[in-house]
Design a protein around this motif. Structure first.
Motif, PDB file in Angstrom:
ATOM      1  N   GLY A  50     -31.403  -3.135 -14.063  1.00  0.00           N
ATOM      2  CA  GLY A  50     -31.359  -3.647 -15.431  1.00  0.00           C
ATOM      3  C   GLY A  50     -29.919  -3.904 -15.819  1.00  0.00           C
ATOM      4  N   LYS A  51     -29.703  -4.074 -17.126  1.00  0.00           N
ATOM      5  CA  LYS A  51     -28.352  -4.370 -17.607  1.00  0.00           C
ATOM      6  C   LYS A  51     -27.373  -3.245 -17.274  1.00  0.00           C
ATOM      7  CE  LYS A  51     -29.834  -5.338 -21.748  1.00  0.00           C
ATOM      8  NZ  LYS A  51     -29.896  -5.635 -23.187  1.00  0.00           N
ATOM      9  N   GLU A  52     -27.840  -2.002 -17.402  1.00  0.00           N
ATOM     10  CA  GLU A  52     -26.940  -0.880 -17.128  1.00  0.00           C
ATOM     11  C   GLU A  52     -26.527  -0.848 -15.653  1.00  0.00           C
ATOM     12  OE1 GLU A  52     -27.165   3.851 -17.567  1.00  0.00           O
ATOM     13  OE2 GLU A  52     -27.360   2.737 -19.449  1.00  0.00           O
ATOM     14  N   GLY A  53     -27.456  -1.162 -14.766  1.00  0.00           N
ATOM     15  CA  GLY A  53     -27.123  -1.232 -13.339  1.00  0.00           C
ATOM     16  C   GLY A  53     -26.095  -2.314 -13.057  1.00  0.00           C
ATOM     17  N   ALA A  54     -26.241  -3.451 -13.724  1.00  0.00           N
ATOM     18  CA  ALA A  54     -25.270  -4.533 -13.570  1.00  0.00           C
ATOM     19  C   ALA A  54     -23.918  -4.112 -14.134  1.00  0.00           C
ATOM     20  CB  ALA A  54     -25.771  -5.796 -14.261  1.00  0.00           C
ATOM     21  N   LEU A  55     -23.943  -3.408 -15.238  1.00  0.00           N
ATOM     22  CA  LEU A  55     -22.702  -2.935 -15.851  1.00  0.00           C
ATOM     23  C   LEU A  55     -21.990  -1.950 -14.923  1.00  0.00           C
ATOM     24  CD1 LEU A  55     -20.780  -2.763 -18.267  1.00  0.00           C
ATOM     25  CD2 LEU A  55     -22.258  -0.980 -19.182  1.00  0.00           C
ATOM     26  N   HIS A  56     -22.745  -1.034 -14.329  1.00  0.00           N
ATOM     27  CA  HIS A  56     -22.148  -0.079 -13.389  1.00  0.00           C
ATOM     28  C   HIS A  56     -21.526  -0.818 -12.217  1.00  0.00           C
ATOM     29  CE1 HIS A  56     -24.064   3.967 -14.669  1.00  0.00           C
ATOM     30  NE2 HIS A  56     -23.956   3.163 -15.692  1.00  0.00           N
ATOM     31  N   ALA A  57     -22.221  -1.836 -11.715  1.00  0.00           N
ATOM     32  CA  ALA A  57     -21.687  -2.612 -10.593  1.00  0.00           C
ATOM     33  C   ALA A  57     -20.404  -3.334 -11.002  1.00  0.00           C
ATOM     34  CB  ALA A  57     -22.736  -3.609 -10.101  1.00  0.00           C
ATOM     35  N   LEU A  58     -20.379  -3.893 -12.203  1.00  0.00           N
ATOM     36  CA  LEU A  58     -19.189  -4.576 -12.698  1.00  0.00           C
ATOM     37  C   LEU A  58     -18.014  -3.601 -12.815  1.00  0.00           C
ATOM     38  CD1 LEU A  58     -17.670  -6.995 -13.921  1.00  0.00           C
ATOM     39  CD2 LEU A  58     -18.634  -6.333 -16.138  1.00  0.00           C
ATOM     40  N   ILE A  59     -18.277  -2.440 -13.363  1.00  0.00           N
ATOM     41  CA  ILE A  59     -17.217  -1.435 -13.511  1.00  0.00           C
ATOM     42  C   ILE A  59     -16.739  -0.980 -12.143  1.00  0.00           C
ATOM     43  CG2 ILE A  59     -16.699   0.908 -14.293  1.00  0.00           C
ATOM     44  CD1 ILE A  59     -18.618   0.340 -16.672  1.00  0.00           C
ATOM     45  N   ASP A  60     -17.674  -0.698 -11.237  1.00  0.00           N
ATOM     46  CA  ASP A  60     -17.290  -0.262  -9.889  1.00  0.00           C
ATOM     47  C   ASP A  60     -16.462  -1.333  -9.185  1.00  0.00           C
ATOM     48  OD1 ASP A  60     -18.621   2.106 -10.371  1.00  0.00           O
ATOM     49  OD2 ASP A  60     -20.350   1.618  -9.124  1.00  0.00           O
ATOM     50  N   HIS A  61     -16.859  -2.582  -9.338  1.00  0.00           N
ATOM     51  CA  HIS A  61     -16.097  -3.688  -8.751  1.00  0.00           C
ATOM     52  C   HIS A  61     -14.690  -3.740  -9.357  1.00  0.00           C
ATOM     53  CE1 HIS A  61     -15.229  -7.583  -6.978  1.00  0.00           C
ATOM     54  NE2 HIS A  61     -14.830  -7.977  -8.174  1.00  0.00           N
ATOM     55  N   THR A  62     -14.600  -3.549 -10.667  1.00  0.00           N
ATOM     56  CA  THR A  62     -13.305  -3.555 -11.354  1.00  0.00           C
ATOM     57  C   THR A  62     -12.426  -2.423 -10.852  1.00  0.00           C
ATOM     58  OG1 THR A  62     -14.308  -4.550 -13.318  1.00  0.00           O
ATOM     59  CG2 THR A  62     -12.183  -3.453 -13.617  1.00  0.00           C
ATOM     60  N   LEU A  63     -12.999  -1.252 -10.624  1.00  0.00           N
ATOM     61  CA  LEU A  63     -12.220  -0.117 -10.132  1.00  0.00           C
ATOM     62  C   LEU A  63     -11.734  -0.356  -8.702  1.00  0.00           C
ATOM     63  CD1 LEU A  63     -14.329   2.754 -11.686  1.00  0.00           C
ATOM     64  CD2 LEU A  63     -12.045   2.005 -12.407  1.00  0.00           C
ATOM     65  N   MET A  64     -12.554  -1.017  -7.886  1.00  0.00           N
ATOM     66  CA  MET A  64     -12.105  -1.374  -6.535  1.00  0.00           C
ATOM     67  C   MET A  64     -10.987  -2.417  -6.610  1.00  0.00           C
ATOM     68  SD  MET A  64     -15.481  -1.297  -4.121  1.00  0.00           S
ATOM     69  CE  MET A  64     -16.652  -1.998  -5.265  1.00  0.00           C
ATOM     70  N   GLU A  65     -11.109  -3.350  -7.556  1.00  0.00           N
ATOM     71  CA  GLU A  65     -10.047  -4.331  -7.799  1.00  0.00           C
ATOM     72  C   GLU A  65      -8.747  -3.622  -8.167  1.00  0.00           C
ATOM     73  OE1 GLU A  65     -10.063  -7.927 -10.517  1.00  0.00           O
ATOM     74  OE2 GLU A  65     -12.190  -7.354 -10.496  1.00  0.00           O
ATOM     75  N   PHE A  66      -8.870  -2.563  -8.974  1.00  0.00           N
ATOM     76  CA  PHE A  66      -7.708  -1.799  -9.397  1.00  0.00           C
ATOM     77  C   PHE A  66      -6.960  -1.249  -8.189  1.00  0.00           C
ATOM     78  CE2 PHE A  66      -6.003   2.481 -10.300  1.00  0.00           C
ATOM     79  CZ  PHE A  66      -4.940   2.108 -11.112  1.00  0.00           C
ATOM     80  N   ALA A  67      -7.679  -0.702  -7.231  1.00  0.00           N
ATOM     81  CA  ALA A  67      -7.040  -0.141  -6.039  1.00  0.00           C
ATOM     82  C   ALA A  67      -6.245  -1.217  -5.299  1.00  0.00           C
ATOM     83  CB  ALA A  67      -8.088   0.490  -5.128  1.00  0.00           C
ATOM     84  N   GLU A  68      -6.809  -2.404  -5.175  1.00  0.00           N
ATOM     85  CA  GLU A  68      -6.112  -3.508  -4.518  1.00  0.00           C
ATOM     86  C   GLU A  68      -4.934  -3.985  -5.366  1.00  0.00           C
ATOM     87  OE1 GLU A  68      -9.035  -6.526  -3.772  1.00  0.00           O
ATOM     88  OE2 GLU A  68     -10.313  -5.128  -2.660  1.00  0.00           O
ATOM     89  N   TYR A  69      -5.139  -4.063  -6.649  1.00  0.00           N
ATOM     90  CA  TYR A  69      -4.113  -4.544  -7.581  1.00  0.00           C
ATOM     91  C   TYR A  69      -2.872  -3.671  -7.531  1.00  0.00           C
ATOM     92  CZ  TYR A  69      -1.910  -5.772 -12.043  1.00  0.00           C
ATOM     93  OH  TYR A  69      -1.026  -6.165 -13.011  1.00  0.00           O
ATOM     94  N   THR A  70      -3.067  -2.369  -7.556  1.00  0.00           N
ATOM     95  CA  THR A  70      -1.917  -1.473  -7.599  1.00  0.00           C
ATOM     96  C   THR A  70      -1.101  -1.557  -6.317  1.00  0.00           C
ATOM     97  OG1 THR A  70      -3.286   0.393  -6.901  1.00  0.00           O
ATOM     98  CG2 THR A  70      -2.900   0.140  -9.258  1.00  0.00           C
ATOM     99  N   GLU A  71      -1.773  -1.742  -5.192  1.00  0.00           N
ATOM    100  CA  GLU A  71      -1.039  -1.893  -3.934  1.00  0.00           C
ATOM    101  C   GLU A  71      -0.189  -3.162  -3.959  1.00  0.00           C
ATOM    102  OE1 GLU A  71      -0.562   0.278  -1.462  1.00  0.00           O
ATOM    103  OE2 GLU A  71      -1.729   1.631  -2.727  1.00  0.00           O
TER     104      GLU A  71
END
Length: 158
Positions: free
Chosen positions: A18-39
């Motif tokens: 549902g929407k919450e599952g999509a939101l969790h995926a978006l947040i998780d993707h953003t957090l993985m982006e953060f790891a790449e961004y900081t490097e």
């Protein structure tokens, strides 16, 4: 959401509960982006706590749209919870920074730090980014580097 993304409802529900599952995926993707961004942000620079925090605040400044949506939807808490879970994952848990502490202590220190930093980000966002990235980094360095209660050891009994 499906109309906005121009995908059939069946396709959406094939990947998300549902929407919450999509939101969790978006947040998780953003957090993985953060790891790449900081490097990438630190490439060619000597690593310091200030530079790490500067990249942290710069990243979240660039994610203003996501923060707007989370705040508007009253879902900022989900972002904080997912950030804590991400930081506690075995790949991220900063054990190397806490070598003298046992695993439970490392987890609690990490949770405390991540919640504090994410709260700073959300407050900074809610106040219209009044402080610069540099100022937020200086505040966070102070928060991390100096004890809240300097003489607390004198009052703690184990």
């Amino acid at each position: 959401l499906c109309l906005l993304l121009n995908i059939p409802r069946k396709a959406f529900y094939r990947y998300f509960d549902g929407k919450e599952g999509a939101l969790h995926a978006l947040i998780d993707h953003t957090l993985m982006e953060f790891a790449e961004y900081t490097e990438a942000y630190r490439q060619g620079k000597n690593r310091t706590i200030y530079l790490d925090l500067e990249s942290f605040f710069q990243f979240w400044l660039e994610k203003k749209g996501l923060l707007d949506a989370m705040t508007r939807s009253g879902m900022s808490g989900i972002l904080v919870n997912r950030a804590v879970a991400f930081a506690l994952s075995d790949d991220v848990l900063p054990i190397r920074f806490l070598p003298g502490d046992n695993y439970t202590m490392q987890q609690h220190i990490t949770m405390f730090g991540v919640c504090g930093l994410m709260s700073m980000v959300l407050n900074w966002h809610d106040n219209g980014y009044e402080q610069s990235v540099s100022e937020m980094s200086r505040i966070a360095v102070r928060m991390i580097s100096k004890p809240l209660f300097p003489n607390v050891d004198e009052h703690v009994k184990e």
